[in-house]
Write a protein that holds these residues in place. Structure first.
Motif, PDB file in Angstrom:
ATOM      1  N   ASN A   1      -3.196  -4.929  10.630  1.00  0.00           N
ATOM      2  CA  ASN A   1      -3.815  -3.509  10.762  1.00  0.00           C
ATOM      3  C   ASN A   1      -5.080  -3.502   9.840  1.00  0.00           C
ATOM      4  O   ASN A   1      -5.504  -4.645   9.191  1.00  0.00           O
ATOM      5  CB  ASN A   1      -2.820  -2.453  10.379  1.00  0.00           C
ATOM      6  CG  ASN A   1      -2.414  -2.648   9.021  1.00  0.00           C
ATOM      7  OD1 ASN A   1      -3.192  -3.020   8.162  1.00  0.00           O
ATOM      8  ND2 ASN A   1      -1.138  -2.298   8.762  1.00  0.00           N
TER       9      ASN A   1
ATOM     10  N   VAL B   1      -5.264  -4.101   5.919  1.00  0.00           N
ATOM     11  CA  VAL B   1      -4.728  -5.637   5.786  1.00  0.00           C
ATOM     12  C   VAL B   1      -6.409  -6.309   5.899  1.00  0.00           C
ATOM     13  O   VAL B   1      -6.670  -7.043   4.839  1.00  0.00           O
ATOM     14  CB  VAL B   1      -3.717  -6.186   6.570  1.00  0.00           C
ATOM     15  CG1 VAL B   1      -3.759  -7.662   5.963  1.00  0.00           C
ATOM     16  CG2 VAL B   1      -2.461  -5.464   6.057  1.00  0.00           C
TER      17      VAL B   1
ATOM     18  N   ARG C   1       4.719   0.716   0.326  1.00  0.00           N
ATOM     19  CA  ARG C   1       5.020  -0.008   1.735  1.00  0.00           C
ATOM     20  C   ARG C   1       4.476  -1.337   1.670  1.00  0.00           C
ATOM     21  O   ARG C   1       3.280  -1.541   1.254  1.00  0.00           O
ATOM     22  CB  ARG C   1       4.999   0.776   2.775  1.00  0.00           C
ATOM     23  CG  ARG C   1       5.352   2.166   2.978  1.00  0.00           C
ATOM     24  CD  ARG C   1       5.193   2.627   4.282  1.00  0.00           C
ATOM     25  NE  ARG C   1       6.074   4.038   4.718  1.00  0.00           N
ATOM     26  CZ  ARG C   1       5.509   5.283   4.045  1.00  0.00           C
ATOM     27  NH1 ARG C   1       4.391   5.417   3.772  1.00  0.00           N
ATOM     28  NH2 ARG C   1       6.259   6.408   4.494  1.00  0.00           N
TER      29      ARG C   1
ATOM     30  N   HIS D   1      -6.586   1.638  14.445  1.00  0.00           N
ATOM     31  CA  HIS D   1      -5.399   1.199  14.511  1.00  0.00           C
ATOM     32  C   HIS D   1      -5.139   0.116  15.562  1.00  0.00           C
ATOM     33  O   HIS D   1      -5.904  -0.051  16.475  1.00  0.00           O
ATOM     34  CB  HIS D   1      -4.231   2.151  14.747  1.00  0.00           C
ATOM     35  CG  HIS D   1      -4.019   3.180  13.910  1.00  0.00           C
ATOM     36  ND1 HIS D   1      -3.713   2.759  12.550  1.00  0.00           N
ATOM     37  CD2 HIS D   1      -3.884   4.605  14.078  1.00  0.00           C
ATOM     38  CE1 HIS D   1      -3.679   4.119  12.056  1.00  0.00           C
ATOM     39  NE2 HIS D   1      -3.560   5.167  12.695  1.00  0.00           N
TER      40      HIS D   1
ATOM     41  N   GLU E   1       2.481  -3.672   3.913  1.00  0.00           N
ATOM     42  CA  GLU E   1       1.718  -3.351   5.327  1.00  0.00           C
ATOM     43  C   GLU E   1       1.992  -4.624   6.196  1.00  0.00           C
ATOM     44  O   GLU E   1       1.882  -4.557   7.467  1.00  0.00           O
ATOM     45  CB  GLU E   1       0.348  -3.131   5.006  1.00  0.00           C
ATOM     46  CG  GLU E   1       0.227  -1.938   4.374  1.00  0.00           C
ATOM     47  CD  GLU E   1       0.127  -0.624   5.313  1.00  0.00           C
ATOM     48  OE1 GLU E   1       0.035  -0.652   6.512  1.00  0.00           O
ATOM     49  OE2 GLU E   1       0.295   0.397   4.602  1.00  0.00           O
ATOM     50  N   GLN E   2       2.079  -5.637   5.498  1.00  0.00           N
ATOM     51  CA  GLN E   2       2.124  -7.304   6.314  1.00  0.00           C
ATOM     52  C   GLN E   2       2.994  -8.134   5.451  1.00  0.00           C
ATOM     53  O   GLN E   2       2.418  -8.527   4.178  1.00  0.00           O
ATOM     54  CB  GLN E   2       0.973  -7.617   7.086  1.00  0.00           C
ATOM     55  CG  GLN E   2       1.114  -8.959   7.724  1.00  0.00           C
ATOM     56  CD  GLN E   2      -0.390  -9.211   8.673  1.00  0.00           C
ATOM     57  OE1 GLN E   2      -1.201  -8.373   8.401  1.00  0.00           O
ATOM     58  NE2 GLN E   2      -0.405 -10.392   9.148  1.00  0.00           N
TER      59      GLN E   2
ATOM     60  N   HIS F   1       0.729  -1.134   0.072  1.00  0.00           N
ATOM     61  CA  HIS F   1      -0.080  -0.088  -0.097  1.00  0.00           C
ATOM     62  C   HIS F   1       0.732   1.137   0.088  1.00  0.00           C
ATOM     63  O   HIS F   1       1.889   1.595   0.872  1.00  0.00           O
ATOM     64  CB  HIS F   1      -0.914   0.028   1.269  1.00  0.00           C
ATOM     65  CG  HIS F   1      -1.818   1.102   1.436  1.00  0.00           C
ATOM     66  ND1 HIS F   1      -2.507   1.550   0.238  1.00  0.00           N
ATOM     67  CD2 HIS F   1      -1.970   2.035   2.358  1.00  0.00           C
ATOM     68  CE1 HIS F   1      -3.362   2.624   0.748  1.00  0.00           C
ATOM     69  NE2 HIS F   1      -2.972   2.971   2.081  1.00  0.00           N
TER      70      HIS F   1
END
Length: 361
Positions: free
Chosen positions: A230, A233, A214, A360, A216-217, A211
């Motif tokens: 998060n 995801v 980056r 978050h 994210e996971q 995303h």
């Protein structure tokens, strides 16, 4: 297991526009990794950086223990021992299937080159089509030729850029499974780029959800679905809805459908009551379609708003008493009409919850 590919804090930009921002990952030898994300998230740019087609603004790429990219230094693509399968196959139309596969083997003696081509055509199931030309092949056959050509020079890493996007759904599913089996049989390390979740989960051992440049996971498909790191995801992977919940204890959260038990994955887990943790005790709880089970005997009812027939199953959108909506995946012989109230019960194995105020974890 030692990593064959390591990317450390990678940055890349086109002019003043950042595309990849601090991306890191590690892929063991023989593993299949995938970068999964929507168009424009930077996943293909990462692939091009790994291949050596793009310079890096910051960070480094390490392949088989050697740095191949860092600011001001780039090993040329032809010296990286990296094979690449493109979205459009990029076959040479004037060359036969066998000649396409042999294209990267020009340095070998003729007999060895012919043996290698024959071996790879057999591996991809095209041994009888060596004399055919690309325009005489189906899309799936062309993709197999592209795969054989990429494997011909025995690369240490194979890169696949949306390799099945031009194929129909059934062929895409079948070919992705076949390619995975082939790579595993030959212990080939690979990185796949795709926007298709089914394709990513069918092929890859580990998947990175991208995303805005980056990751994210970076995790297994199972953990991405059941243990999202998060809210992005959780929203991106699979289907689901969020219901408001109230934390009762470190292992309990109450929603409209009942009490869920499991580890509460945020700071509210440290509290023992809502009074103890104040506003943070209110959470949004993720429910997947398989968490809500149809049960005629249940006293808890929900109204059918929408239904999507999927052959063996029907995906129902249901409205609860509060007006909130949930999804439920039900065997298709339970065929209920729009507006009907049906019995449901909660059957979730664990809690996936995010703070209500900002989302978050």
């Amino acid at each position: 297991m030692a990593a064959l590919l390591e990317i450390r804090d990678l940055h890349h930009a086109y002019g003043s526009q950042p595309v990849v921002r601090g991306l890191s990952l590690s892929l063991p030898r023989g593993a299949i990794g995938c970068l999964l994300g929507a168009s424009g998230c930077g996943k293909t740019t990462v692939l091009r950086c790994i291949a050596g087609f793009e310079p890096v603004a910051a960070g480094e790429i390490i392949l088989d223990g050697k740095v191949v990219s860092r600011p001001g230094f780039r090993v040329p693509p032809e010296r990286r021992r990296v094979g690449m399968v493109f979205q459009d196959y990029a076959l040479f139309p004037h060359l036969s299937v066998a000649e396409n596969v042999a294209f990267g083997l020009r340095g070998l003696p003729a007999r060895e080159r012919a043996r290698r081509v024959a071996e790879l055509l057999e591996v991809v199931g095209l041994e009888s089509l060596g004399d055919a030309y690309p325009h005489q092949l189906s899309g799936g056959q062309q993709q197999r030729v592209a795969l054989a050509r990429a494997l011909a020079p025995a690369p240490i890493l194979l890169l696949l850029d949306e390799p099945f996007s031009n194929l129909d759904v059934d062929l895409r599913s079948r070919l992705s499974q076949e390619v995975r089996e082939l790579l595993k049989q030959r212990n080939i390390t690979a990185v796949l780029v795709t926007h298709d979740q089914n394709e990513a989960f069918a092929m890859a051992d580990e998947v990175g959800i991208m995303h805005r440049g980056r990751i994210e996971q970076w995790d297994t498909p199972y953990n991405l679905y059941h243990k999202p790191a998060n809210r992005f995801v959780a929203d991106f992977v699979g289907q689901g809805v969020f219901l408001p919940g109230r934390v009762l204890s470190p292992r309990e959260v109450e929603i409209e459908l009942g009490v869920l038990q499991g580890e509460i994955p945020h700071e509210c887990a440290e509290a023992t009551s809502c009074e103890a943790c104040g506003r943070n005790c209110y959470v949004d709880v993720l429910l997947r379609p398989d968490d809500v089970v149809h049960d005629d005997a249940s006293a808890l009812k929900a109204e059918v708003l929408h239904k999507a027939f999927r052959g063996a199953e029907i995906l129902y959108t249901l409205r609860l008493a509060s007006g909130a909506q949930v999804l439920s995946l039900v065997p298709s012989h339970h065929n209920h009409r729009i507006g009907e109230r049906i019995g449901i019960r909660l059957e979730a194995d664990h809690v996936v919850a995010f703070r209500h105020d900002d989302g978050h974890a």
